[in-house]
Each structure stands twice: as structure tokens, then as C-alpha cells.
Design a protein around this motif. Structure first.
Motif, mmCIF file in Angstrom:
data_model
loop_
_atom_site.group_PDB
_atom_site.id
_atom_site.type_symbol
_atom_site.label_atom_id
_atom_site.label_comp_id
_atom_site.label_asym_id
_atom_site.label_seq_id
_atom_site.Cartn_x
_atom_site.Cartn_y
_atom_site.Cartn_z
ATOM 1 N N MET A 1 6.388 -6.144 0.066
ATOM 2 C CA MET A 1 5.726 -5.922 1.345
ATOM 3 C C MET A 1 5.978 -7.048 2.354
ATOM 4 S SD MET A 1 4.454 -2.997 0.889
ATOM 5 C CE MET A 1 3.690 -2.898 2.502
ATOM 6 N N ALA A 2 6.559 -8.144 1.933
ATOM 7 C CA ALA A 2 6.825 -9.248 2.862
ATOM 8 C C ALA A 2 8.020 -10.048 2.343
ATOM 9 C CB ALA A 2 5.606 -10.156 3.022
ATOM 10 N N GLU A 3 8.774 -10.576 3.296
ATOM 11 C CA GLU A 3 9.972 -11.334 2.969
ATOM 12 C C GLU A 3 9.988 -12.606 3.797
ATOM 13 O OE1 GLU A 3 13.879 -9.236 2.496
ATOM 14 O OE2 GLU A 3 14.404 -10.415 4.278
ATOM 15 N N GLY A 4 10.257 -13.728 3.141
ATOM 16 C CA GLY A 4 10.256 -15.004 3.853
ATOM 17 C C GLY A 4 11.460 -15.845 3.471
ATOM 18 N N TYR A 5 11.848 -16.735 4.379
ATOM 19 C CA TYR A 5 12.989 -17.619 4.150
ATOM 20 C C TYR A 5 12.501 -19.062 4.218
ATOM 21 C CZ TYR A 5 15.807 -13.441 4.857
ATOM 22 O OH TYR A 5 16.350 -12.186 4.742
ATOM 23 N N ARG B 1 5.170 -23.038 -2.704
ATOM 24 C CA ARG B 1 5.182 -23.078 -1.241
ATOM 25 C C ARG B 1 5.056 -21.672 -0.652
ATOM 26 N NH1 ARG B 1 10.023 -25.509 2.601
ATOM 27 N NH2 ARG B 1 8.981 -25.141 4.582
ATOM 28 N N ALA B 2 5.720 -20.704 -1.269
ATOM 29 C CA ALA B 2 5.638 -19.325 -0.781
ATOM 30 C C ALA B 2 4.219 -18.776 -0.910
ATOM 31 C CB ALA B 2 6.624 -18.447 -1.540
ATOM 32 N N LEU B 3 3.543 -19.078 -2.032
ATOM 33 C CA LEU B 3 2.180 -18.591 -2.241
ATOM 34 C C LEU B 3 1.181 -19.268 -1.310
ATOM 35 C CD1 LEU B 3 2.057 -18.305 -6.136
ATOM 36 C CD2 LEU B 3 2.241 -16.458 -4.460
ATOM 37 N N GLN B 4 1.491 -20.479 -0.846
ATOM 38 C CA GLN B 4 0.616 -21.188 0.073
ATOM 39 C C GLN B 4 0.889 -20.825 1.533
ATOM 40 O OE1 GLN B 4 1.280 -25.280 -0.930
ATOM 41 N NE2 GLN B 4 0.244 -25.133 -2.918
ATOM 42 N N SER B 5 1.915 -20.050 1.777
ATOM 43 C CA SER B 5 2.261 -19.653 3.140
ATOM 44 C C SER B 5 1.469 -18.410 3.550
ATOM 45 C CB SER B 5 3.765 -19.379 3.230
ATOM 46 O OG SER B 5 4.088 -18.189 2.511
ATOM 47 N N ASP B 6 1.849 -17.820 4.681
ATOM 48 C CA ASP B 6 1.192 -16.597 5.162
ATOM 49 C C ASP B 6 1.748 -15.334 4.504
ATOM 50 O OD1 ASP B 6 -0.512 -17.952 6.874
ATOM 51 O OD2 ASP B 6 0.876 -17.871 8.569
ATOM 52 N N LEU B 7 2.766 -15.470 3.671
ATOM 53 C CA LEU B 7 3.367 -14.273 3.071
ATOM 54 C C LEU B 7 2.372 -13.435 2.265
ATOM 55 C CD1 LEU B 7 6.922 -15.393 1.882
ATOM 56 C CD2 LEU B 7 6.354 -13.832 3.733
ATOM 57 N N PRO B 8 1.542 -14.023 1.381
ATOM 58 C CA PRO B 8 0.584 -13.189 0.638
ATOM 59 C C PRO B 8 -0.384 -12.445 1.551
ATOM 60 C CG PRO B 8 0.832 -15.310 -0.432
ATOM 61 C CD PRO B 8 1.528 -15.417 0.884
ATOM 62 N N VAL C 1 7.650 -11.047 -1.579
ATOM 63 C CA VAL C 1 6.262 -11.004 -2.043
ATOM 64 C C VAL C 1 5.775 -9.560 -1.995
ATOM 65 C CG1 VAL C 1 3.901 -11.773 -1.590
ATOM 66 C CG2 VAL C 1 5.808 -13.363 -1.295
ATOM 67 N N GLY C 2 5.101 -9.154 -3.044
ATOM 68 C CA GLY C 2 4.606 -7.783 -3.081
ATOM 69 C C GLY C 2 3.587 -7.591 -4.183
ATOM 70 N N PHE C 3 3.556 -6.376 -4.750
ATOM 71 C CA PHE C 3 2.499 -6.006 -5.687
ATOM 72 C C PHE C 3 3.069 -5.279 -6.890
ATOM 73 C CE2 PHE C 3 0.729 -6.299 -1.490
ATOM 74 C CZ PHE C 3 -0.450 -7.002 -1.667
ATOM 75 N N ASP C 4 2.427 -5.492 -8.019
ATOM 76 C CA ASP C 4 2.734 -4.764 -9.248
ATOM 77 C C ASP C 4 1.709 -3.638 -9.374
ATOM 78 O OD1 ASP C 4 3.304 -3.796 -11.720
ATOM 79 O OD2 ASP C 4 3.138 -5.717 -12.774
ATOM 80 N N PHE C 5 2.129 -2.416 -9.082
ATOM 81 C CA PHE C 5 1.195 -1.291 -9.060
ATOM 82 C C PHE C 5 0.776 -0.843 -10.451
ATOM 83 C CE2 PHE C 5 1.732 -1.091 -4.628
ATOM 84 C CZ PHE C 5 0.799 -0.207 -4.114
ATOM 85 N N SER C 6 1.392 -1.379 -11.484
ATOM 86 C CA SER C 6 0.912 -1.058 -12.824
ATOM 87 C C SER C 6 -0.453 -1.689 -13.093
ATOM 88 C CB SER C 6 1.920 -1.551 -13.869
ATOM 89 O OG SER C 6 2.015 -2.971 -13.843
ATOM 90 N N LYS C 7 -0.866 -2.634 -12.255
ATOM 91 C CA LYS C 7 -2.159 -3.303 -12.412
ATOM 92 C C LYS C 7 -3.264 -2.649 -11.574
ATOM 93 C CE LYS C 7 0.163 -7.738 -13.170
ATOM 94 N NZ LYS C 7 0.329 -9.131 -12.662
#
Length: 216
Positions: free
Chosen positions: A52-56, A157-164, A89-95
């Protein structure tokens, strides 16, 4: 001619032939390089993961290791790594735990929804300023450790950004629109439902503003 003399002549001939072949190969500029690879497929798994989101990101990672020589002298080695990554960044729909309403309403009740997670990191690494010690040299295990630590740092760093947050907003509003298009209501867990209500209000305000400004 005795046996020993014959063996010596053969060795000289073989050595001379090899030297001549190497000289001709180097003069012609032709090298014989062989590459071999083996692909092993360990397993195949069915997954339902949605990006659902992509970051560089760019990261400068400094590695330094101190080693004592005879417990007295420092023998440091260090390296600088510049990593450029594309993070998905995205989601595991099995959960996801979801059920329909029990009173006959056209309502989907989501009892549990996973947090956004890093699904993949595609990274390009470049090493700079590699300085080995006198006895403290770099090994293959050192390079593997450096790359693993740089990747973990990129993941944090990715998890601490706005991506989630962006991914969370995207998936909630997409599910709401999909359910609405089929005439169903969507009920999320309390915290997510409040967030979805905020998103819906923002979307309604944007639509109303567009209608007022365009006269539609």
C-alpha cells in the motif's frame, strides 16, 4: 638416454609449453573466465500480502571494529557503506479476522486487523573507505554482518517514517470504498474505526469543496 633424463626433458617441455601458451594468451588479450551458478528452490508458499505504500531511502552506515594486539595495541578496521533502498510497506491479509453481522445486516465486522509491515527491501550497497587493520582483516563474514546490520537499520527507519501511517490510511479507505460499492457497511476495531471516520470526513469535505468551486 636414461629414464631420469627423459623425465627432465618432458618436464621442461611441459613448462615451456605452458609459458608459451600464457604468453600468447596475454598478448592476444583473451582470458578464459568461467561462471557457474546453481539455483535451488526450497519451497513455494501461498501468500496474500498487499503493498500500500512505497518509499525510497538513502542510508550512510559506518562500521568499525576494534581488536587488541597482545592486549596492548589497538588494531581497528572500518568501512563506510552507502545504501539506497526501495521499501514496500503493506499488510498480510492472512492475519485479518473478519465475519458478517449476525443480525442479518449487510455489514462486515473486522475483529482484528494487522499492523502495517515492511514486505520487502530492495537495496543497492556500495562500500567506501575500507581500511583494514594490520592483523584485523575483513572476512566474508564481516561483509555479511555489515550488510545485515545496514538492512536492519533501513527496516527500522522505514517503520519510523510516515510509510506505515500512509499504508494504514490507504487500506482502510480502500476497504471502505469497496464495501460501499457493494452496498455493505464496514466496521473496524474501535481505534481503526475512529481513524476511518476521520478519513471519510476529510474525503467528504474535499468532495464538497470541489463541487462548490466547480459548480457541479
Amino acid at each position: 638416454m636414461d629414464f631420469l633424463t627423459t623425465v627432465l626433458l618432458l618436464l621442461v617441455g611441459v613448462g615451456g609449453g605452458a609459458a608459451l601458451a600464457n604468453a600468447l594468451r596475454s598478448r592476444s588479450g583473451v582470458t578464459n573466465v568461467r561462471h557457474e551458478s546453481t539455483l535451488l528452490l526450497e519451497r513455494i508458499e501461498k501468500v496474500f500480502k498487499v503493498v500500500m505504500a512505497e518509499g525510497y531511502f538513502s542510508e550512510i552506515y559506518n562500521y568499525q571494529d576494534q581488536k587488541k594486539i597482545l592486549y596492548l595495541l589497538n588494531d581497528p578496521k572500518k568501512a563506510m557503506v552507502i545504501a539506497k533502498s526501495k521499501v514496500l510497506v503493506g499488510f498480510d491479509f492472512s492475519k485479518v479476522r473478519i465475519r458478517p453481522s449476525e443480525n442479518g445486516e449487510k455489514k462486515l465486522i473486522i475483529e482484528a486487523f494487522p499492523k502495517p509491515e515492511v514486505l520487502s527491501i530492495d537495496t543497492d550497497y556500495k562500500f567506501y573507505d575500507i581500511q583494514a587493520g594490520i592483523l584485523n582483516h575483513f572476512s566474508g563474514a564481516d561483509y555479511t554482518q555489515i550488510l545485515d546490520e545496514a538492512k536492519r537499520a533501513m527496516n527500522e527507519r522505514a517503520l519510523q517514517s510516515d510509510l506505515p501511517k500512509i499504508a494504514n490510511n490507504q487500506i482502510q479507505y480502500m476497504m471502505y470504498q469497496l464495501a460501499s460499492s457493494m452496498g455493505w457497511q464496514l466496521q473496524l476495531p474501535e481505534a481503526e474505526q475512529r481513524q476511518l471516520d476521520v478519513l471519510k470526513a476529510q474525503a467528504d469535505n474535499t468532495t464538497n469543496y470541489k463541487q462548490l468551486t466547480t459548480g457541479e
